[in-house]
Design a protein around this motif. Structure first.
Motif, PDB file in Angstrom:
ATOM      1  N   GLU A 315       0.893  -1.235  -0.017  1.00  0.00           N
ATOM      2  CA  GLU A 315       0.009   0.030  -0.045  1.00  0.00           C
ATOM      3  C   GLU A 315       0.842   1.399   0.069  1.00  0.00           C
ATOM      4  OE1 GLU A 315      -3.353   2.405   2.722  1.00  0.00           O
ATOM      5  OE2 GLU A 315      -2.511   0.373   3.439  1.00  0.00           O
ATOM      6  N   ARG A 319       1.121   4.213  -2.798  1.00  0.00           N
ATOM      7  CA  ARG A 319       1.033   5.779  -2.430  1.00  0.00           C
ATOM      8  C   ARG A 319       2.361   6.431  -2.911  1.00  0.00           C
ATOM      9  NH1 ARG A 319      -3.059   7.026   1.038  1.00  0.00           N
ATOM     10  NH2 ARG A 319      -4.186   5.264   2.080  1.00  0.00           N
ATOM     11  N   ARG A 387      -4.234   4.431  -7.208  1.00  0.00           N
ATOM     12  CA  ARG A 387      -5.337   4.513  -6.118  1.00  0.00           C
ATOM     13  C   ARG A 387      -6.113   3.153  -5.943  1.00  0.00           C
ATOM     14  NH1 ARG A 387      -7.583   8.407  -7.912  1.00  0.00           N
ATOM     15  NH2 ARG A 387      -6.225  10.042  -7.118  1.00  0.00           N
ATOM     16  N   PHE A 388      -6.337   2.625  -6.945  1.00  0.00           N
ATOM     17  CA  PHE A 388      -7.218   1.268  -6.942  1.00  0.00           C
ATOM     18  C   PHE A 388      -6.209   0.268  -6.288  1.00  0.00           C
ATOM     19  CE2 PHE A 388      -9.831   2.738 -10.586  1.00  0.00           C
ATOM     20  CZ  PHE A 388     -10.717   3.143  -9.832  1.00  0.00           C
ATOM     21  N   TRP A 390      -3.564   0.721  -4.061  1.00  0.00           N
ATOM     22  CA  TRP A 390      -3.403   0.755  -2.821  1.00  0.00           C
ATOM     23  C   TRP A 390      -4.775   0.523  -1.938  1.00  0.00           C
ATOM     24  CZ3 TRP A 390      -2.776   6.580  -3.756  1.00  0.00           C
ATOM     25  CH2 TRP A 390      -3.833   7.114  -3.065  1.00  0.00           C
ATOM     26  N   GLU A 391      -5.695   0.624  -2.575  1.00  0.00           N
ATOM     27  CA  GLU A 391      -7.114   0.255  -2.017  1.00  0.00           C
ATOM     28  C   GLU A 391      -7.065  -1.496  -1.818  1.00  0.00           C
ATOM     29  OE1 GLU A 391     -10.323   2.435  -3.809  1.00  0.00           O
ATOM     30  OE2 GLU A 391      -9.848   4.133  -2.932  1.00  0.00           O
ATOM     31  N   SER A 392      -6.790  -1.838  -3.002  1.00  0.00           N
ATOM     32  CA  SER A 392      -6.913  -3.470  -2.975  1.00  0.00           C
ATOM     33  C   SER A 392      -5.870  -3.874  -1.874  1.00  0.00           C
ATOM     34  CB  SER A 392      -6.427  -3.964  -4.497  1.00  0.00           C
ATOM     35  OG  SER A 392      -6.152  -5.202  -4.431  1.00  0.00           O
ATOM     36  N   ARG A 394      -5.196  -2.617   0.906  1.00  0.00           N
ATOM     37  CA  ARG A 394      -5.824  -2.490   2.221  1.00  0.00           C
ATOM     38  C   ARG A 394      -6.697  -3.390   2.508  1.00  0.00           C
ATOM     39  NH1 ARG A 394      -4.743  -1.218   6.915  1.00  0.00           N
ATOM     40  NH2 ARG A 394      -3.246  -0.056   6.006  1.00  0.00           N
ATOM     41  N   GLU A 395      -7.610  -3.889   1.189  1.00  0.00           N
ATOM     42  CA  GLU A 395      -8.734  -4.964   1.736  1.00  0.00           C
ATOM     43  C   GLU A 395      -7.945  -6.221   1.807  1.00  0.00           C
ATOM     44  OE1 GLU A 395     -11.916  -4.323   1.889  1.00  0.00           O
ATOM     45  OE2 GLU A 395     -11.432  -2.152   1.834  1.00  0.00           O
TER      46      GLU A 395
END
Length: 492
Positions: A315, A319, A387-388, A390-392, A394-395
């Protein structure tokens, strides 16, 4: 970056300390074998080399792009004002937007940390395999000891059966007794067989006060030649049944020895050693001390699990990449220098009225360039992609944390079951020893038959074997719980 270098140096110092510490340890200790596996295993070494290679990308990411040198030579000098242009040289150095190099290094640093977390995951998996093989070998060794102890009991029972036949043929009505088998503990396991033989010797002295060693030898020889006088010796079938049980236990011991040889080969393969190297196993398997604390275990998982650390670094890497792509969407600046090699042309100088001393002077021209990133869509798409990603990550972190917590409670449940099994089998084995002594007394006084004796003896052996398996299972569950939070020096 400085903090990351400090962590890398600290890791090297810790590994060096563990290596020096292991040299002073006994070569048959589990800690020694773990250190050897960490040093020699090819898969672990491959991941560590990959991590070291990723560290080299940090300095690469902070480097400027290579300067560009353009050279042009006129095959036929071109007449210009002031002379003849022979060649043209242009040197240009591009500079990214302010702060771009720093963000690129930050991304490379987090990618390197991801490689390190992968190395830790491989190391923990290797340690877990070493623990599993070690406890499996210890359980097999304990089972061999149990079979040998029960073989001694059967030999004592065989002697009682032979004495019973001898006393029956001579008309004696003397009674024979067998002392209670001593409880097998972790401290007296190595000497339990010797103690039983000593106890049997004292029993034999009491039961055969009127016999001597020559009579024992004679009865042993009669057992070996029982086929000749089987029909005339009542009770000889009991001796045969006992010997059948002894043959089965001897076969079990042979099978266990073969299993140990195969498991030792696997153990040596984990250590990247020749399979024929001896592995020193402790004489008995003991339950490792462990106190489960739910809150502490969950904190250790969140703080130390390498899979979670890998997603955290992933992540942070995306970023940093997002920030770098944002700065890459800004103009790049270039500084350069152009040098024109000009030869003298006297004719042109006289015709143009130029002073002769100025004809043929080389020209040097500073240059400045700037890139114009007018195609904005690709830069915006790159930032949305980051952005997608780092969100992935995090999930994935949250999903992995949930799975690890579920695995923790599952292991805790299995750990409690193994602990209960150990207590159960210990109690059952203790009662079986008492029952065995009583049923043997009934057998020598003709109050019970041999079937009951053999049944109780089998139960005793079964409880002992199950206890060793339960202890090995318990120790493996402890190692699995510790692996969730990543092994460290205190766990090892």
């Amino acid at each position: 970056m400085k903090q990351f270098k400090f962590e890398y140096i600290l890791m090297i110092l810790i590994m060096t300390f563990l290596s020096v510490k292991a040299k002073g340890q006994e070569t048959d200790s589990l800690e020694h074998y773990l250190e050897v596996a960490a040093r020699n295993n090819p898969g672990l070494n491959a991941d560590f080399l990959t991590y070291k290679a990723s560290l080299e990308k940090v300095s690469q990411a902070g480097a400027l792009p290579d300067p560009q040198l353009d050279m042009g030579i006129f095959l036929k000098p071109m007449n210009i004002l002031g002379g003849q242009q022979i060649a043209d040289f242009t040197l240009m150095q591009m500079f990214p937007w302010f702060g771009t190099k720093k963000t690129a290094q930050s991304e490379a640093t987090h990618m390197a940390k991801m490689s390190y977390e992968k190395f830790r995951e491989t190391r923990d998996n290797l340690y877990m395999e070493v623990y599993r093989q070690w406890y499996l070998l210890s359980a097999l060794k304990e089972q061999i000891n149990n079979n040998r102890d029960n073989l001694q009991l059967l030999k004592q029972l065989e002697e009682l059966a032979l004495r019973k036949i001898s006393s029956s043929s001579s008309g004696s009505s003397s009674l024979y007794s067998l002392p209670t088998p001593p409880p097998v503990t972790q401290n007296n396991r190595s000497t339990s067989a010797g103690n039983k033989m000593a106890g049997m010797g004292s029993m034999g002295g009491t039961a055969m006060s009127g016999s001597n060693s020559s009579s024992m030898t004679g009865m042993s020889s009669s057992a070996s030649n029982m086929s000749a006088d089987m029909s005339s010796s009542p009770g000889m079938s009991d001796v045969l049944r006992i010997q059948l049980e002894m043959i089965e236990i001897e076969n079990n011991i042979t099978t266990l020895l073969s299993d140990i040889a195969a498991e030792k080969a696997i153990f040596n393969a984990l250590l990247n050693r020749p399979v024929e190297i001896e592995v020193v196993i402790p004489d008995s398997i003991v339950k490792v001390p462990f106190i489960f604390d739910e809150r502490v275990s969950i904190n250790e998982i969140e703080r130390g699990n390498p899979m979670l650390g890998m997603f955290e670094e992933e992540e942070l890497a995306y970023r940093a990449k997002n920030e770098m792509d944002k700065k890459m969407s800004y103009p790049m600046l270039g500084l350069g220098l152009q040098y024109m090699l000009i030869g003298e042309n006297k004719t042109a100088s006289m015709d143009s009225g130029m002073k002769p001393e100025m004809s043929g002077m080389d020209m040097i021209m500073p240059m400045f360039s700037i890139s114009i990133p007018i195609y904005r869509n690709k830069y915006k798409a790159q930032q949305r992609e980051n952005r997608f990603m780092w969100e992935s990550a995090r999930e994935n972190y949250n999903n992995t944390l949930n799975m690890l917590q579920s695995e923790l409670f599952k292991l805790k449940h299995e750990l409690d079951n193994a602990d209960r099994k150990i207590t159960l089998y210990q109690k059952q084995a203790q009662l079986a020893r008492v029952a065995y002594q009583l049923v043997v007394q009934e057998f020598v006084t003709a109050k019970s038959d041999l079937t009951n004796v053999i049944q109780v003896q089998r139960q005793l052996l079964d409880y002992q074997l199950r206890e060793a398996e339960a202890i090995a299972e318990y120790n493996m569950k402890v190692a699995s719980i510790r692996k969730l939070g990543s092994f460290n020096t205190s766990n090892n």
